[in-house]
Design a protein around this motif. Structure first.
Motif, mmCIF file in Angstrom:
data_model
loop_
_atom_site.group_PDB
_atom_site.id
_atom_site.type_symbol
_atom_site.label_atom_id
_atom_site.label_comp_id
_atom_site.label_asym_id
_atom_site.label_seq_id
_atom_site.Cartn_x
_atom_site.Cartn_y
_atom_site.Cartn_z
ATOM 1 N N PHE A 1 -16.651 -2.163 6.961
ATOM 2 C CA PHE A 1 -15.971 -0.870 7.073
ATOM 3 C C PHE A 1 -16.908 0.180 7.672
ATOM 4 O O PHE A 1 -16.513 0.948 8.559
ATOM 5 N N LEU B 1 -5.957 3.058 9.568
ATOM 6 C CA LEU B 1 -6.960 2.185 8.964
ATOM 7 C C LEU B 1 -6.320 1.271 7.913
ATOM 8 O O LEU B 1 -6.626 0.075 7.844
ATOM 9 N N ARG B 2 -5.436 1.825 7.119
ATOM 10 C CA ARG B 2 -4.764 1.015 6.103
ATOM 11 C C ARG B 2 -3.880 -0.045 6.754
ATOM 12 O O ARG B 2 -3.817 -1.199 6.306
ATOM 13 N N GLN C 1 -12.481 7.569 1.081
ATOM 14 C CA GLN C 1 -12.092 6.680 2.183
ATOM 15 C C GLN C 1 -12.640 5.273 1.966
ATOM 16 O O GLN C 1 -11.961 4.280 2.218
ATOM 17 N N THR D 1 -10.665 3.552 -0.811
ATOM 18 C CA THR D 1 -9.336 3.192 -0.341
ATOM 19 C C THR D 1 -9.365 1.956 0.539
ATOM 20 O O THR D 1 -8.518 1.072 0.427
ATOM 21 N N ASN D 2 -10.345 1.868 1.412
ATOM 22 C CA ASN D 2 -10.345 0.821 2.428
ATOM 23 C C ASN D 2 -11.113 -0.430 2.037
ATOM 24 O O ASN D 2 -10.847 -1.498 2.581
ATOM 25 N N ARG E 1 -5.933 -2.894 8.046
ATOM 26 C CA ARG E 1 -6.354 -3.785 6.967
ATOM 27 C C ARG E 1 -5.197 -4.672 6.497
ATOM 28 O O ARG E 1 -5.388 -5.863 6.230
ATOM 29 N N GLU F 1 -9.262 -1.105 -1.863
ATOM 30 C CA GLU F 1 -7.805 -1.010 -1.753
ATOM 31 C C GLU F 1 -7.236 0.277 -2.341
ATOM 32 O O GLU F 1 -6.483 0.972 -1.694
ATOM 33 N N ASP G 1 0.859 -1.180 0.000
ATOM 34 C CA ASP G 1 0.000 0.000 0.000
ATOM 35 C C ASP G 1 0.894 1.229 0.000
ATOM 36 O O ASP G 1 2.116 1.135 0.189
ATOM 37 N N GLU H 1 -6.145 7.733 8.243
ATOM 38 C CA GLU H 1 -6.049 6.911 7.039
ATOM 39 C C GLU H 1 -4.920 5.895 7.165
ATOM 40 O O GLU H 1 -5.086 4.720 6.818
#
Length: 246
Positions: free
Chosen positions: A183, A131-132, A196, A199-200, A135, A203, A118, A128
């Motif tokens: 999510f 959270l990434r 957001q 992204t989450n 994951r 991906e 990522d 952010e």
């Protein structure tokens, strides 16, 4: 870039199956930035180490055996891709989140092609990044979540069975619908932008096709809210929020 409006403890807590904490290695030559990311990781219950240059990062990884790397692209000694190459020689499966000031699509592709999982550009939101990271670690398979279910009002998401129930009634979800609902429930009562969500859940930026978010939100609404008090709400110009029915 401050953490006061973010509550990492709202995320399902991740630990190793034996209960020991996730280990994160933060590598950045800006001490304040490295400490910020490290602090956020500690707020999630993780154990952290910090390194400020390439050689120290490789040495720390050998000693610390991290579960995830947060790696600056430009570093003294040698750069982030070279650090990753050296670390992957003895930790071949460790996931990595690159931090970089480079912002072009070409640079993003370069980062992913070098083995990154990522990519976040500076300046970034701590929310952010966390959270990434959550994951990445979750998908790595090295941890066990201490929460088998996420509950918001009368909506229950079973993480083991990958099933949803509302008011005791079972709801069948596709894999993507499950990830999207998870999510939203992990961030209940917080407005999440389309960016957001992309992204989450998907991906990356999905080619900027934010309409896919609208499409899957509509799918979820038909399954979660149909014939009931709505839980999924549109906040015009901002995004979507899931909250208990009034």
């Amino acid at each position: 870039m401050t953490p006061e409006n973010f509550a990492p403890h709202q995320l399902p807590r991740l630990t190793h199956p034996d209960g020991s904490p996730v280990r994160a290695l933060v590598v950045d030559d800006e001490p304040s930035l490295a400490e910020l990311v490290s602090m956020g990781s500690r707020m999630m219950g993780w154990e952290t180490r910090i390194a400020h240059d390439g050689p120290d990062a490789v040495a720390a990884a050998r000693e610390f055996t991290p579960d995830v790397l947060i790696l600056d692209w430009m570093l003294p000694g040698f750069d982030g891709p070279e650090v990753l190459s050296k670390i992957r020689a003895f930790l071949p499966d460790v996931p990595v989140l690159f931090l970089t000031a480079k912002d072009s699509t070409e640079n993003k592709i370069e980062g992913l092609a070098s083995g990154g999982d990522d990519y976040v550009t500076k300046p970034f939101s701590l929310e952010e990044v966390l959270l990434r990271l959550h994951r990445l670690v979750e998908r790595s398979g090295v941890t066990a979540s201490d929460a088998a279910e996420i509950v918001v009002g009368d909506l229950v998401l079973d993480l083991d069975l990958r099933e949803a129930r509302r008011g005791g009634e079972s709801i069948t979800l596709t894999a993507t619908e499950f990830d999207l609902l998870r999510f939203l429930m992990e961030n209940a009562r917080r407005v999440m932008s389309k960016g957001q969500i992309l992204t989450n859940v998907w991906e990356y930026d999905f080619g900027g096709q934010a309409n896919i978010v609208e499409l899957y939100i509509s799918y979820l609404r038909k399954k979660i809210d149909a014939g009931r008090e709505p839980m999924i709400h549109t906040v015009r110009g901002a995004g979507y929020v899931l909250k208990p029915a009034a």
